[in-house]
Design a protein around this motif. Sequence first.
Motif, PDB file in Angstrom:
ATOM      1  N   PRO A 140     -75.190  -4.474  25.102  1.00  0.00           N
ATOM      2  CA  PRO A 140     -74.797  -5.262  26.293  1.00  0.00           C
ATOM      3  C   PRO A 140     -75.998  -5.570  27.183  1.00  0.00           C
ATOM      4  O   PRO A 140     -76.921  -5.012  27.364  1.00  0.00           O
ATOM      5  N   ALA A 141     -75.960  -6.921  27.894  1.00  0.00           N
ATOM      6  CA  ALA A 141     -77.041  -7.337  28.461  1.00  0.00           C
ATOM      7  C   ALA A 141     -76.886  -7.056  29.908  1.00  0.00           C
ATOM      8  O   ALA A 141     -75.829  -7.285  30.589  1.00  0.00           O
ATOM      9  N   PRO A 142     -77.932  -6.617  30.615  1.00  0.00           N
ATOM     10  CA  PRO A 142     -77.828  -6.164  31.914  1.00  0.00           C
ATOM     11  C   PRO A 142     -77.832  -7.230  32.957  1.00  0.00           C
ATOM     12  O   PRO A 142     -78.744  -8.145  32.756  1.00  0.00           O
ATOM     13  N   LEU A 143     -76.919  -7.046  33.927  1.00  0.00           N
ATOM     14  CA  LEU A 143     -77.113  -8.133  34.746  1.00  0.00           C
ATOM     15  C   LEU A 143     -76.945  -7.984  36.209  1.00  0.00           C
ATOM     16  O   LEU A 143     -76.498  -8.558  37.094  1.00  0.00           O
ATOM     17  N   ALA A 144     -77.697  -6.647  36.591  1.00  0.00           N
ATOM     18  CA  ALA A 144     -77.720  -6.123  37.936  1.00  0.00           C
ATOM     19  C   ALA A 144     -76.299  -6.147  38.437  1.00  0.00           C
ATOM     20  O   ALA A 144     -75.630  -5.357  37.766  1.00  0.00           O
ATOM     21  N   GLY A 145     -76.080  -6.323  39.819  1.00  0.00           N
ATOM     22  CA  GLY A 145     -74.859  -6.060  40.546  1.00  0.00           C
ATOM     23  C   GLY A 145     -74.458  -4.720  40.709  1.00  0.00           C
ATOM     24  O   GLY A 145     -73.456  -4.530  41.056  1.00  0.00           O
ATOM     25  N   ARG A 146     -75.642  -3.746  40.943  1.00  0.00           N
ATOM     26  CA  ARG A 146     -75.014  -2.449  41.361  1.00  0.00           C
ATOM     27  C   ARG A 146     -74.461  -2.353  42.678  1.00  0.00           C
ATOM     28  O   ARG A 146     -73.779  -1.558  43.103  1.00  0.00           O
ATOM     29  N   SER A 147     -74.742  -3.428  43.427  1.00  0.00           N
ATOM     30  CA  SER A 147     -74.323  -3.199  44.981  1.00  0.00           C
ATOM     31  C   SER A 147     -72.998  -3.635  44.945  1.00  0.00           C
ATOM     32  O   SER A 147     -72.250  -3.385  45.998  1.00  0.00           O
ATOM     33  N   GLY A 148     -72.103  -4.044  43.750  1.00  0.00           N
ATOM     34  CA  GLY A 148     -70.544  -4.374  44.119  1.00  0.00           C
ATOM     35  C   GLY A 148     -69.821  -3.222  43.551  1.00  0.00           C
ATOM     36  O   GLY A 148     -70.136  -2.465  42.869  1.00  0.00           O
ATOM     37  N   ARG A 149     -68.493  -3.545  43.668  1.00  0.00           N
ATOM     38  CA  ARG A 149     -67.418  -2.673  42.958  1.00  0.00           C
ATOM     39  C   ARG A 149     -66.126  -3.698  42.583  1.00  0.00           C
ATOM     40  O   ARG A 149     -66.258  -4.612  42.633  1.00  0.00           O
ATOM     41  N   GLY A 150     -65.682  -2.654  41.485  1.00  0.00           N
ATOM     42  CA  GLY A 150     -64.530  -3.400  40.870  1.00  0.00           C
ATOM     43  C   GLY A 150     -64.813  -4.667  40.014  1.00  0.00           C
ATOM     44  O   GLY A 150     -66.023  -4.705  39.544  1.00  0.00           O
ATOM     45  N   PRO A 151     -63.861  -5.220  39.297  1.00  0.00           N
ATOM     46  CA  PRO A 151     -63.838  -6.115  38.361  1.00  0.00           C
ATOM     47  C   PRO A 151     -64.665  -7.525  39.114  1.00  0.00           C
ATOM     48  O   PRO A 151     -64.606  -7.775  40.066  1.00  0.00           O
ATOM     49  N   LEU A 152     -65.221  -8.214  38.061  1.00  0.00           N
ATOM     50  CA  LEU A 152     -65.638  -9.472  38.439  1.00  0.00           C
ATOM     51  C   LEU A 152     -64.863 -10.746  38.339  1.00  0.00           C
ATOM     52  O   LEU A 152     -63.766 -10.777  37.485  1.00  0.00           O
ATOM     53  N   LEU A 172     -70.453 -15.697  38.267  1.00  0.00           N
ATOM     54  CA  LEU A 172     -69.718 -14.321  38.576  1.00  0.00           C
ATOM     55  C   LEU A 172     -69.793 -14.222  40.010  1.00  0.00           C
ATOM     56  O   LEU A 172     -70.833 -14.297  40.720  1.00  0.00           O
ATOM     57  N   ALA A 173     -68.664 -13.567  40.543  1.00  0.00           N
ATOM     58  CA  ALA A 173     -68.460 -12.940  41.789  1.00  0.00           C
ATOM     59  C   ALA A 173     -68.034 -11.840  41.953  1.00  0.00           C
ATOM     60  O   ALA A 173     -67.057 -11.528  41.221  1.00  0.00           O
ATOM     61  N   GLN A 174     -68.598 -10.808  42.858  1.00  0.00           N
ATOM     62  CA  GLN A 174     -67.906  -9.782  43.020  1.00  0.00           C
ATOM     63  C   GLN A 174     -67.846  -9.270  44.645  1.00  0.00           C
ATOM     64  O   GLN A 174     -68.473  -9.910  45.477  1.00  0.00           O
ATOM     65  N   THR A 175     -67.094  -8.160  44.705  1.00  0.00           N
ATOM     66  CA  THR A 175     -66.979  -7.609  46.109  1.00  0.00           C
ATOM     67  C   THR A 175     -68.258  -6.616  46.258  1.00  0.00           C
ATOM     68  O   THR A 175     -67.995  -5.655  45.557  1.00  0.00           O
ATOM     69  N   GLU A 176     -69.222  -6.718  47.193  1.00  0.00           N
ATOM     70  CA  GLU A 176     -69.840  -5.704  47.603  1.00  0.00           C
ATOM     71  C   GLU A 176     -69.379  -4.711  48.237  1.00  0.00           C
ATOM     72  O   GLU A 176     -68.312  -4.465  49.048  1.00  0.00           O
ATOM     73  N   GLU A 177     -69.988  -3.503  48.158  1.00  0.00           N
ATOM     74  CA  GLU A 177     -69.703  -2.238  48.804  1.00  0.00           C
ATOM     75  C   GLU A 177     -69.662  -2.560  50.337  1.00  0.00           C
ATOM     76  O   GLU A 177     -68.914  -1.680  51.027  1.00  0.00           O
TER      77      GLU A 177
END
Length: 345
Positions: free
Chosen positions: A241-253, A268-273
């Motif tokens: 799997p290729a890493p794409l950062a995004g540790r600041s988010g939660r839940g699915p993309l 890609l869109a995510q809900t941030e913490e």
Amino acid sequence: MPDGEGRLTAYAVGRTGGIVRWTEAAAQSGGWARPELLLADAGILPYLSVARSPQGYVDIFAMRRKGNGPQAPVEVVFASQYQAGRPMTGWHSIGNPHADAAQAGAVGAPVAVVDGSDTVHVFVRSATGGVFTRRRGREGAWGKWTALPCKRVREGISAAVTPSGRVEVFIPADKGVYVWRQEKPGGSLDRAPNLVFIARQETASGTGSYEDRITHFWRDDASGEVVAYRLPVPGGDDVAPAPLAGRSGRGPLALSRCLVDGYDCTVLAQTEETGTLGVTAYPTEMESAGAWWADTREPCEGVPALARDRAGRLVVAVIGPDGGMSVTRQRTDQQGMALEAWLRY
């Protein structure tokens, strides 16, 4: 999601049950009609899965509590919409794979997709950690609930459809990932080799990419980082799997594709913490380019939504703390992944 005329429709669960629907006033107008509360039902739980057919028909799947209390049995229900902005059918039940009342109250949320042969596939996590599936043929008849041989499955099944209409199902479990896939639209689901990666619960999603492949995304169980993965082609080498950062988010993309500076990019869109929306984009299947997340500062409750309008521009929608919808679109007069000002409805 767009209808046959290119108009977009957005759906969310009403705070008192039922569905809230926003319909674009006219394709490319940029405006939306006032939200409508449809199919009001206090028993509807706060989750929807929307499945769109190749003809543009929409089936919305939900869970309905049959009785009072959190332990009461639930049933899988669906309602259909055949044209944007038009009335929906009522709720129809397809039951529950468990006959036991206690187990029937502990099934997971349904995940639904439509393959290229117009067959609807519904998947639920069982009360005992397995997976059940049920399908509806193009003539409208539902088959029986069928168990897939899986165990210790986590919440957050992801089902996606390739550009040619094949279904691929990604099932996170405590010790790896189960994958089931079709060889052709309308065909049987066949088991692929298990994956050894551990996906954090309720974070998986997937989207079609090049050469009839699905790119799967999830959060690494240990780090929370977003990763991307594609199954190897027959006889090909597996790739980590290729890493794409995004540790600041939660839940699915939320996932989509659009042109950015003339390049086909995956967005890609995510809900941030922090409770706001984060967005990134990179050239499709070129995860080596990396991902740089931008926090839009726009409040976002739950999972955001992405789509493309008739002109191919990215459309981003979020639900705010007040239950209203905010929408923005991609700017094509600037370089990079630039967005217009937010509009609230």
